[in-house]
Design a protein around this motif. Structure first.
Motif, PDB file in Angstrom:
ATOM      1  N   VAL A   1      12.689   2.086   3.156  1.00 15.35           N
ATOM      2  CA  VAL A   1      12.338   2.955   2.032  1.00 15.35           C
ATOM      3  C   VAL A   1      13.582   3.686   1.516  1.00 15.35           C
ATOM      4  O   VAL A   1      13.635   4.099   0.356  1.00 15.35           O
TER       5      VAL A   1
ATOM      6  N   LYS B   1      11.591   1.763  11.655  1.00 15.14           N
ATOM      7  CA  LYS B   1      11.064   0.398  11.808  1.00 15.14           C
ATOM      8  C   LYS B   1      11.578  -0.493  10.669  1.00 15.14           C
ATOM      9  O   LYS B   1      10.790  -1.017   9.876  1.00 15.14           O
TER      10      LYS B   1
ATOM     11  N   TYR C   1       4.687  -6.145  10.315  1.00 14.33           N
ATOM     12  CA  TYR C   1       3.876  -5.474   9.285  1.00 14.33           C
ATOM     13  C   TYR C   1       3.386  -6.445   8.211  1.00 14.33           C
ATOM     14  O   TYR C   1       2.636  -6.048   7.320  1.00 14.33           O
TER      15      TYR C   1
ATOM     16  N   ARG D   1      -2.660   5.602   6.782  1.00 16.59           N
ATOM     17  CA  ARG D   1      -2.511   5.532   8.231  1.00 16.59           C
ATOM     18  C   ARG D   1      -1.153   6.126   8.566  1.00 16.59           C
ATOM     19  O   ARG D   1      -0.493   6.702   7.717  1.00 16.59           O
TER      20      ARG D   1
ATOM     21  N   PRO E   1       1.791   4.403   9.815  1.00 17.31           N
ATOM     22  CA  PRO E   1       2.328   3.095  10.225  1.00 17.31           C
ATOM     23  C   PRO E   1       3.558   3.176  11.132  1.00 17.31           C
ATOM     24  O   PRO E   1       3.759   2.286  11.960  1.00 17.31           O
ATOM     25  N   LEU E   2       4.361   4.214  10.995  1.00 16.80           N
ATOM     26  CA  LEU E   2       5.559   4.316  11.848  1.00 16.80           C
ATOM     27  C   LEU E   2       5.262   5.041  13.153  1.00 16.80           C
ATOM     28  O   LEU E   2       6.099   5.071  14.039  1.00 16.80           O
ATOM     29  N   GLY E   3       4.082   5.656  13.237  1.00 13.55           N
ATOM     30  CA  GLY E   3       3.838   6.548  14.362  1.00 13.55           C
ATOM     31  C   GLY E   3       4.810   7.709  14.282  1.00 13.55           C
ATOM     32  O   GLY E   3       5.415   8.125  15.266  1.00 13.55           O
ATOM     33  N   PHE E   4       4.975   8.254  13.085  1.00 14.39           N
ATOM     34  CA  PHE E   4       5.992   9.270  12.855  1.00 14.39           C
ATOM     35  C   PHE E   4       5.578  10.602  13.487  1.00 14.39           C
ATOM     36  O   PHE E   4       4.485  11.103  13.237  1.00 14.39           O
TER      37      PHE E   4
ATOM     38  N   MET F   1       0.424   5.047   1.665  1.00 11.11           N
ATOM     39  CA  MET F   1      -0.653   4.060   1.556  1.00 11.11           C
ATOM     40  C   MET F   1      -1.873   4.595   0.817  1.00 11.11           C
ATOM     41  O   MET F   1      -2.456   3.897  -0.004  1.00 11.11           O
TER      42      MET F   1
ATOM     43  N   ALA G   1       8.702   8.204  -2.781  1.00 10.32           N
ATOM     44  CA  ALA G   1       8.019   7.512  -1.679  1.00 10.32           C
ATOM     45  C   ALA G   1       7.761   8.493  -0.532  1.00 10.32           C
ATOM     46  O   ALA G   1       8.503   9.451  -0.347  1.00 10.32           O
TER      47      ALA G   1
ATOM     48  N   MET H   1       8.326   9.270   2.859  1.00  9.48           N
ATOM     49  CA  MET H   1       9.276   8.835   3.890  1.00  9.48           C
ATOM     50  C   MET H   1       8.608   8.559   5.234  1.00  9.48           C
ATOM     51  O   MET H   1       8.973   7.624   5.936  1.00  9.48           O
ATOM     52  N   GLN H   2       7.625   9.391   5.568  1.00  8.71           N
ATOM     53  CA  GLN H   2       6.976   9.271   6.884  1.00  8.71           C
ATOM     54  C   GLN H   2       6.243   7.942   7.065  1.00  8.71           C
ATOM     55  O   GLN H   2       5.866   7.597   8.172  1.00  8.71           O
TER      56      GLN H   2
ATOM     57  N   GLY I   1       7.616   5.047   5.837  1.00  9.34           N
ATOM     58  CA  GLY I   1       8.647   4.017   5.857  1.00  9.34           C
ATOM     59  C   GLY I   1       8.451   2.912   4.837  1.00  9.34           C
ATOM     60  O   GLY I   1       8.069   3.157   3.685  1.00  9.34           O
ATOM     61  N   ILE I   2       8.688   1.676   5.280  1.00 11.55           N
ATOM     62  CA  ILE I   2       8.654   0.518   4.379  1.00 11.55           C
ATOM     63  C   ILE I   2       7.295   0.366   3.702  1.00 11.55           C
ATOM     64  O   ILE I   2       7.198  -0.107   2.571  1.00 11.55           O
ATOM     65  N   ILE I   3       6.235   0.792   4.379  1.00 13.30           N
ATOM     66  CA  ILE I   3       4.898   0.644   3.797  1.00 13.30           C
ATOM     67  C   ILE I   3       4.784   1.504   2.531  1.00 13.30           C
ATOM     68  O   ILE I   3       4.130   1.113   1.564  1.00 13.30           O
ATOM     69  N   SER I   4       5.459   2.647   2.527  1.00 13.52           N
ATOM     70  CA  SER I   4       5.416   3.467   1.311  1.00 13.52           C
ATOM     71  C   SER I   4       6.207   2.788   0.195  1.00 13.52           C
ATOM     72  O   SER I   4       5.797   2.818  -0.967  1.00 13.52           O
ATOM     73  N   LEU I   5       7.321   2.122   0.539  1.00 17.30           N
ATOM     74  CA  LEU I   5       8.089   1.391  -0.485  1.00 17.30           C
ATOM     75  C   LEU I   5       7.212   0.309  -1.127  1.00 17.30           C
ATOM     76  O   LEU I   5       7.246   0.090  -2.331  1.00 17.30           O
ATOM     77  N   MET I   6       6.415  -0.349  -0.296  1.00 22.18           N
ATOM     78  CA  MET I   6       5.591  -1.448  -0.795  1.00 22.18           C
ATOM     79  C   MET I   6       4.475  -0.971  -1.736  1.00 22.18           C
ATOM     80  O   MET I   6       3.887  -1.757  -2.461  1.00 22.18           O
TER      81      MET I   6
END
Ligand SMILES: [Zn+2]
Lengths: 301, 267
Positions: free
Chosen positions: A210, A235, A244, B66, B68-71, B119, B148, B150-151, B153-158
């Protein structure tokens, strides 16, 4: 630590060329021991490799995987942005459009290409080339390697956010096959702008996130120095992202990183691109767009 | 009685420091009656300010994200914010009416983690856009976001790809999307659905951009000029159709709906 291992490997390999006999045997053993330490890398070590100055760049991928490359410059509105390299080429004899971030291979090039951080014009060039690919029914192959879009005044004045947004929109409905390859750094929206593809491949030691780990640490903890911790928590490795469902396939790298034996990476990637292109060329435009919609609509769920 | 004795029933404008009664401030939808500065408006107030009374029905209120990172600490932070704001997430989506015309509407609320997109935000928006497409309804999104989440991660970018794909699909089907940019709209939201409207409106004086001003200043090593990335700047550079003060927003949206054949003309 990975930095020291790699420089020791360089030294040993330089000496191997001029050493014989028992001394050579000892060097070979030292090399094996060092390589063994590269088998299991932390996320931070992978980020180091993703940014390695000798890591293969888009120029090398184009040279090794394609023929007859014809570069297309300019966004037809403001300027040529060299942080994005794009054009037409042949892949196994078939025309494709190739587009990617360009970082350059030495410091002079890094500066000239703004370290692979495009402005609005770069992303508008991407759109222009993709529309043309669609017109001439060429598949699009993108190479992602950027810390992110450039956070500068001119980029904002020319609407870099809007330019990225239009790339996302355009890619999501492109009627030709699209494959994205994350080769080095996949940083933020500036990377995703080239990533809304039918298949997303990622090199084993690339990262996709991100934000850069430094940016992440400074936003969440007000401390860019906590980069290592950010790398772990984010991750961002190919293995994580495959888990993922964000990427479709991991392109393996030689132990110690792609820069050690780039040829091996080119061969693996060549095979994967051929395989996916064959598969995608068999689908009609409507099915491609519908499947791509589904992929991104449900990503990460 | 001295003015001070009224205490909390008065509000001081952060822009001009003049005081006005709480009631007056609220009736004016958080716009300063003295200087016209637009202060933050909550999502529920925003819905009240533009929709016909009693017309709103929420969609997707059950959609949560959710972790997703277990942040560390993230689920607790969400829980605390839910208690504090009464919101489930950073966006409210639903169906309502403007001058009798049914619309799908989404409103982001910056009190909830700077209305960052994770998400839940991405999914609620995508569901709303698909609802608009299937029902042939126009779509109005009031954007505000730090970018986005941040907590996540990539799922927020998507979520940028997800919302963009949904809007592109809606647009290809002929749907009208009006994007309203409010203070502040930045980062991944600016670089996705906020910038994809057929019509782009902005509230006066809002900070609108991709990179945040602090990041730019650190990168270029100089201070940004006054007004940089504000609504007026964005309009001047060609990214906003019109700047619309909050008091005129409802009538402007109604006019745009009529101009696109919704309501009276289409019946
Ligand atoms: Zn005021």
């Amino acid at each position: 630590m990975i930095r020291e291992i790699l420089s020791q490997l360089d030294e040993i390999e330089a000496m191997l060329g001029v050493t014989k006999g028992a001394e050579r045997q000892s060097l070979l053993e030292q090399r094996e021991a060092l390589l063994a330490r590269c088998e299991k890398l932390t996320a931070e070590q992978k980020v180091f490799l993703a940014r390695h100055p000798r890591r293969p760049r888009i120029d090398a991928y184009i040279h090794e995987l394609f023929t007859d490359f014809f570069e297309q410059k300019g966004d037809r509105a403001n300027r040529e942005d060299p942080s994005i390299l794009g054009g037409i080429a042949l892949f196994h004899g078939e025309p494709v459009t190739v587009i990617g971030h360009r970082k350059g291979t030495d410091l002079n090039e890094n500066v000239a290409y703004n370290f692979g951080m495009p402005g609005a014009e770069g992303y508008r060039k991407v759109q222009r080339l993709m529309r043309q690919a669609e017109k001439f029914r060429r598949p699009v192959i993108t190479f992602i390697d950027t810390p992110g879009a450039y956070p500068g005044m001119e980029a904002e004045e020319r609407g870099v956010g809007e330019a990225i947004a239009q790339c996302l929109s355009l890619m999501s409905r492109l009627s030709v096959p699209t494959i994205a390859v994350v080769t080095g750094e996949g940083g933020s929206g500036g990377a995703l702008a080239l990533g809304v593809a039918d298949r997303v491949l990622m090199l084993e030691n690339a990262y996709y996130a991100v934000l850069t780990p430094e940016g992440f640490a400074s936003i969440l903890w007000k401390d860019a120095g906590r980069r290592g911790e950010a790398c772990e928590v984010m991750k961002l490795t190919a293995q994580d992202l495959h888990g993922y469902g964000v990427i479709d396939e991991i392109i393996s790298e030689p132990v110690g990183g792609a820069q050690r034996k780039p040829q091996a990476v080119f061969e693996t990637l060549d095979e994967a691109l051929s395989r996916y292109l064959d598969e995608l060329r068999g689908m009609d435009a409507g099915a491609l767009i519908a499947a791509r919609y589904d992929k991104f609509r449900h990503m990460g769920q | 009685m001295a003015l001070e004795d009224y205490g909390a029933s008065f509000v001081m404008c952060p822009s001009c420091s003049r005081r006005t009664t709480q009631a007056n401030w609220r009736a004016n939808w958080q716009v300063c009656p003295t200087c016209g500065a637009h202060q933050a408006l909550s999502a529920p107030e925003r819905l009240l300010s533009v929709l016909d009374a009693g017309s709103f029905v929420e969609l997707g209120e059950h959609i949560d994200g959710r972790d997703p990172l277990g942040f560390p600490g993230y689920p607790q932070k969400l829980e605390d914010l839910r208690k504090k704001t009464g919101l489930e997430e950073a966006v409210i989506t639903g169906v309502g009416a403007i001058d009798g015309v049914r619309v799908v509407i989404g409103v982001m609320d910056s009190r909830f983690m700077m209305a960052s997109m994770g998400m839940a935000v991405g999914e609620r928006l995508a569901v709303a856009v698909e609802y608009a497409k299937n029902g042939g309804l126009p779509l109005i999104l009031f954007c505000a976001s730090g970018g986005a989440r941040m907590q996540e991660g990539i799922i927020s970018l998507m979520q940028m790809a997800k919302t963009s794909a949904a809007i592109a699909d809606f647009s290809a089907a002929g749907g009208l999307y009006i994007s309203v940019l409010t203070h502040p709209t930045t980062g991944g939201v600016m670089a996705s659905f906020a910038s994809q409207g057929d019509i782009t409106l902005a509230e006066p004086g809002a900070l609108l951009g991709f990179a945040g001003p602090r990041v730019i200043e650190q990168t270029i090593g100089q201070r940004l000029p006054e007004g940089f990335q504000r609504s007026e700047f964005q309009q001047e550079h060609g990214f906003v159709d019109q700047i619309v003060p909050r008091g005129s927003m409802r009538e402007t949206l109604a006019k745009l709906l009529r101009l696109h054949g919704y309501g009276v003309m289409r019946g």
